[in-house]
Write a protein that holds these residues in place. Structure first.
Motif, short mmCIF file in Angstrom:
data_model
loop_
_atom_site.label_atom_id
_atom_site.label_comp_id
_atom_site.label_asym_id
_atom_site.label_seq_id
_atom_site.Cartn_x
_atom_site.Cartn_y
_atom_site.Cartn_z
N UNK A 82 0.84 -1.21 0.00
CA UNK A 82 0.00 0.00 0.00
C UNK A 82 0.87 1.25 0.00
N UNK A 83 1.92 1.26 0.81
CA UNK A 83 2.84 2.40 0.81
C UNK A 83 3.45 2.62 -0.58
N UNK A 84 3.93 1.53 -1.18
CA UNK A 84 4.56 1.64 -2.50
C UNK A 84 3.55 2.09 -3.55
N UNK A 85 2.32 1.59 -3.47
CA UNK A 85 1.30 1.99 -4.44
C UNK A 85 0.97 3.47 -4.31
N UNK A 86 0.87 3.97 -3.07
CA UNK A 86 0.59 5.40 -2.88
C UNK A 86 1.72 6.24 -3.46
N UNK A 87 2.95 5.82 -3.27
CA UNK A 87 4.09 6.57 -3.81
C UNK A 87 4.04 6.60 -5.33
N UNK A 88 3.75 5.46 -5.96
CA UNK A 88 3.75 5.38 -7.41
C UNK A 88 2.58 6.10 -8.06
N UNK A 89 1.44 6.14 -7.38
CA UNK A 89 0.23 6.73 -7.97
C UNK A 89 0.08 8.20 -7.61
N UNK A 90 0.29 8.54 -6.35
CA UNK A 90 0.02 9.90 -5.89
C UNK A 90 1.21 10.84 -6.09
N UNK A 91 2.41 10.31 -6.16
CA UNK A 91 3.60 11.14 -6.35
C UNK A 91 4.22 10.77 -7.70
N UNK A 93 6.01 12.53 -9.88
CA UNK A 93 7.36 12.99 -10.20
C UNK A 93 8.20 13.10 -8.94
N UNK A 94 9.22 12.31 -8.87
CA UNK A 94 10.24 12.45 -7.83
C UNK A 94 11.50 11.74 -8.31
N UNK A 95 12.60 12.14 -7.81
CA UNK A 95 13.88 11.63 -8.26
C UNK A 95 14.00 10.15 -7.91
N UNK A 96 14.32 9.36 -8.91
CA UNK A 96 14.47 7.93 -8.70
C UNK A 96 13.18 7.14 -8.83
N UNK A 97 12.11 7.76 -9.35
CA UNK A 97 10.83 7.06 -9.44
C UNK A 97 10.92 5.84 -10.35
N UNK A 98 11.60 5.99 -11.50
CA UNK A 98 11.71 4.87 -12.44
C UNK A 98 12.44 3.69 -11.81
N UNK A 99 13.52 4.00 -11.09
CA UNK A 99 14.27 2.93 -10.43
C UNK A 99 13.43 2.28 -9.33
N UNK A 100 12.71 3.11 -8.58
CA UNK A 100 11.86 2.57 -7.51
C UNK A 100 10.79 1.65 -8.09
N UNK A 101 10.13 2.08 -9.17
CA UNK A 101 9.10 1.25 -9.80
C UNK A 101 9.70 -0.06 -10.31
N UNK A 102 10.91 0.01 -10.87
CA UNK A 102 11.55 -1.21 -11.35
C UNK A 102 11.92 -2.16 -10.24
N UNK A 103 12.42 -1.62 -9.12
CA UNK A 103 12.78 -2.47 -7.99
C UNK A 103 11.56 -3.14 -7.38
N UNK A 104 10.45 -2.39 -7.32
CA UNK A 104 9.23 -2.98 -6.76
C UNK A 104 8.70 -4.10 -7.65
N UNK A 105 8.81 -3.91 -8.97
CA UNK A 105 8.25 -4.90 -9.91
C UNK A 105 9.21 -6.04 -10.23
N UNK A 106 10.48 -5.91 -9.88
CA UNK A 106 11.46 -6.92 -10.25
C UNK A 106 11.12 -8.34 -9.77
N UNK A 107 10.64 -8.52 -8.52
CA UNK A 107 10.33 -9.89 -8.08
C UNK A 107 9.25 -10.58 -8.90
N UNK A 108 8.44 -9.80 -9.64
CA UNK A 108 7.39 -10.41 -10.44
C UNK A 108 7.94 -11.19 -11.62
#
Length: 278
Positions: A82-91, A93-108
């Motif tokens: 839920x925390x990660x989803x709020x960061x990706x949806x509500x924020x 633009x922020x520095x490192x967003x692409x890397x953060x999204x990739x790290x969250x999705x990598x285990x999939x």
């Protein structure tokens, strides 16, 4: 002929898919009541394997360990997701967003054997440096949470993107503070996705055997590990009984959840209709 294909082929294909998925489960339940160890021949009705299951300490202990690990994993994965989803949806633009999204999705997309091996090396290095944690239930929970968080994030992200932000804005215009908006407006709207994420991560954790094999320690064995170990030496019919109980419990849980959600949606539709008529 074309009309026949259009009318019945889809139904036939759907029925074939359901048979492929659920017919093996039906036979598993039937043979859990078999009176002998015969795998392909039903020789008579008996409850001997359910009695044997109750006396099998490895299966019982593995079940309760898997249940404890899955409950903790489901809860942690849902909260972190839920925390990660709020960061990706509500924020956006922020520095490192692409890397953060990739790290969250990598285990999939990462093979579980690679995840398990990587976590094993990490846990060993941390244990040598800090003396904690020992390989066991804690390390299994940590590994399952890493994997479950990715799935929970996907489920909750989809619901957050569909949610109408004007409802939250209206609540703030009426004087609600941010935490009140979250607990009174946002949380009820995303609650179905939170429940779905918890159930999904609970199931993934309860069913996992690859990551658990790498992260479990001596004397700590989950139910899938016990079943896998028995299968190496030949299938024990007690496994059929354990699987039949799990199928029944999961089926009842899913049906109950579906009924509750259907009633809530019907009640919400009636409330909207009444408010519109007024």
């Amino acid at each position: 002929m074309t009309r026949f294909i259009q009318q019945y082929f889809g139904r036939f294909w759907l029925a074939a898919v359901y048979l492929f998925l659920y017919l093996p489960l039906f036979f598993l339940i039937v043979f859990s009541f078999n009176s002998t160890r015969q795998d392909g021949i039903f020789t008579g009705f008996s409850l001997r394997w359910y009695n044997a299951l109750m006396g099998d300490s490895r299966l019982v202990e593995g079940f309760f360990l898997s249940l404890k690990v899955a409950v903790i994993t489901g809860t942690l994965s849902t909260i972190l997701g839920a925390f990660a989803a709020f960061v990706l949806v509500r924020y956006v633009r922020f520095k490192g967003r692409t890397m953060f999204a990739g790290l969250v999705s990598a285990p999939l997309v990462m093979p579980e054997v690679i995840i398990g091996l990587s976590l094993l090396l990490l846990m060993v290095a941390v244990q040598r440096a800090l003396g904690w944690p020992d390989r066991g239930a804690i390390t299994i929970v940590l590994g399952h949470t890493l994997l479950g968080m990715a799935y929970a994030t996907v489920v909750i992200t989809g619901r957050l993107r569909e949610m109408d932000r004007s409802i939250e804005e209206a609540a703030m215009d009426l004087g609600c503070r941010p935490f009140q908006v979250f607990f009174l407006v946002t949380l009820p709207n995303i609650a179905p996705s939170l429940v779905a994420a918890w159930m999904l991560t609970f199931t993934l954790s309860f069913d996992d055997v690859v990551v658990s094999e790498f992260l479990s320690g001596p004397g700590v064995t989950t139910l899938p590990q016990v079943i896998f170990g028995y299968a190496r030496r030949g299938v024990n019919p007690s496994i059929y009984a354990a699987a039949a109980i799990l199928i029944t419990v999961v089926s009842v849980g899913i049906i109950a959840y579906s009924v509750i959600m259907a009633r809530q949606q019907a009640r919400r539709a009636r409330d909207i209709q009444a408010a519109t008529a007024a």
